[in-house]
Design an enzyme around this catalytic site. Structure first.
Site, PDB file in Angstrom:
ATOM      1  N   HIS A   1       4.546   1.829  -7.609  1.00 46.54           N
ATOM      2  CA  HIS A   1       3.520   0.725  -7.763  1.00 46.54           C
ATOM      3  C   HIS A   1       2.751   0.767  -9.166  1.00 46.54           C
ATOM      4  CE1 HIS A   1       3.957   1.718  -3.387  1.00 46.54           C
ATOM      5  NE2 HIS A   1       4.190   0.228  -3.379  1.00 46.54           N
TER       6      HIS A   1
ATOM      7  N   GLN B   1       7.962  -8.946   8.312  1.00 46.20           N
ATOM      8  CA  GLN B   1       9.185  -8.258   7.764  1.00 46.20           C
ATOM      9  C   GLN B   1       9.781  -7.088   8.254  1.00 46.20           C
ATOM     10  OE1 GLN B   1       7.206  -8.272   3.649  1.00 46.20           O
ATOM     11  NE2 GLN B   1       7.911  -6.149   3.333  1.00 46.20           N
TER      12      GLN B   1
ATOM     13  N   GLY C   1       1.037  -1.093   0.010  1.00 49.82           N
ATOM     14  CA  GLY C   1       0.030  -0.195   0.076  1.00 49.82           C
ATOM     15  C   GLY C   1       0.854   1.248  -0.015  1.00 49.82           C
TER      16      GLY C   1
END
Ligand code: AMP
Length: 257
Positions: free
Chosen positions: A35, A59, A29
């Site tokens: 992206h 992560q 996001g």
């Protein structure tokens, strides 16, 4: 555009689309033009585009980095819809890591150097969540950014080692006009920090580790590593800290012709 929050809903949405080519773009996001380049690549070459939207807690090494990670789902969904995404898979952490979860994928050598050395467990978490996403979506092709060159290398190794039937497409790094690679973490930079951060792309553009180190030092950036990584192709990669923000970037070093 369908927004699936559960594995069951994602599978149901994909059921009738399995005859066509399915592309998956994994994201956390806070979408930006980087992206968008991945989504555009998927849209032109796939019948169905799936974008995952999941900030993978496993992560993140530091809780502050996870808690401070920029999130704006409504905005992300608008961008995804505008990019022609068919299905957004946005699960909760409990959906992917339910109680009792204990299976991890460790790309042991590639995952331990450079980023892996400075972020222990990071690539284990990345490889694991990606394998989960690949297994849920069962894409024909997955799209990842060159911006995270070591991530690409780790996932390519996992795909090979586990005999996954998928194509991995690497999309070139999208940069701002001033050269800084787009990153969801850039919003944390003050104007002064951002100006200093420009030394990072400038240093990497030299394609020489020693020169790059000297430029980063001169700019007063705290260097975590700057090195030619043994990727395909060899890649000059660096991680620096600018104030409290950690930035990574890289440039592939083309073979001399
Ligand atoms: P993230 O949301 O940071 O996990 O990134 C999701 C995907 O977008 C990863 O494959 C990244 O490598 C890719 N990506 C992030 N920033 C850029 C960029 N500036 N240019 C191209 N791809 C990017």
């Amino acid at each position: 555009m369908i927004v699936a929050r559960t594995i069951a809903d994602a599978r149901a949405a994909l059921g009738e689309r399995r005859d066509g080519r399915i592309g998956l773009v994994p994201t956390m996001g806070a979408l930006h033009a980087g992206h968008r380049a991945l989504l555009d690549g998927a849209r032109v070459s796939c019948d169905t585009v799936v974008m995952s939207l999941f900030v993978n807690p496993a992560q993140f090494g530091h809780p502050a980095d996870l808690n401070g990670y920029p999130r704006d789902e409504a905005r992300d969904l608008r961008i995804a819809e505008d990019a022609g995404v068919d299905i957004v898979f946005a699960p909760t952490a409990a959906e992917l890591y339910p109680p009792g979860y204990q299976t991890w994928v460790d790309v042991s050598e590639l995952g331990a150097v450079l980023e892996g050395e400075h972020r222990p467990g990071h690539f284990r978490a990345v490889a694991t969540v990606c394998l989960q996403l690949f297994s849920i979506v069962r894409p024909d092709v997955v799209f990842f950014g060159q911006k995270d060159a070591q991530q690409v290398e780790v996932l390519r190794r996992m795909i090979t080692d586990l005999h996954l039937e998928l194509e991995l497409v690497v999309v070139p790094t999208v940069r701002d006009v001033d050269g800084l690679a787009l990153s969801s973490r850039n919003v944390r930079l003050s104007a002064g920090e951002r100006a200093r951060a420009l030394a990072l792309p400038r240093a990497l553009a030299t394609r020489d580790a020693a020169t790059a180190r000297a430029i980063l030092d001169a700019a007063g950036l705290e260097i975590e590593y700057v090195a030619v990584a043994p990727f395909t192709p060899p890649t000059l990669a660096a991680a620096v800290r600018v104030g409290s923000t950690r930035l990574i970037d890289n440039v592939p070093i083309e073979e001399e012709s």
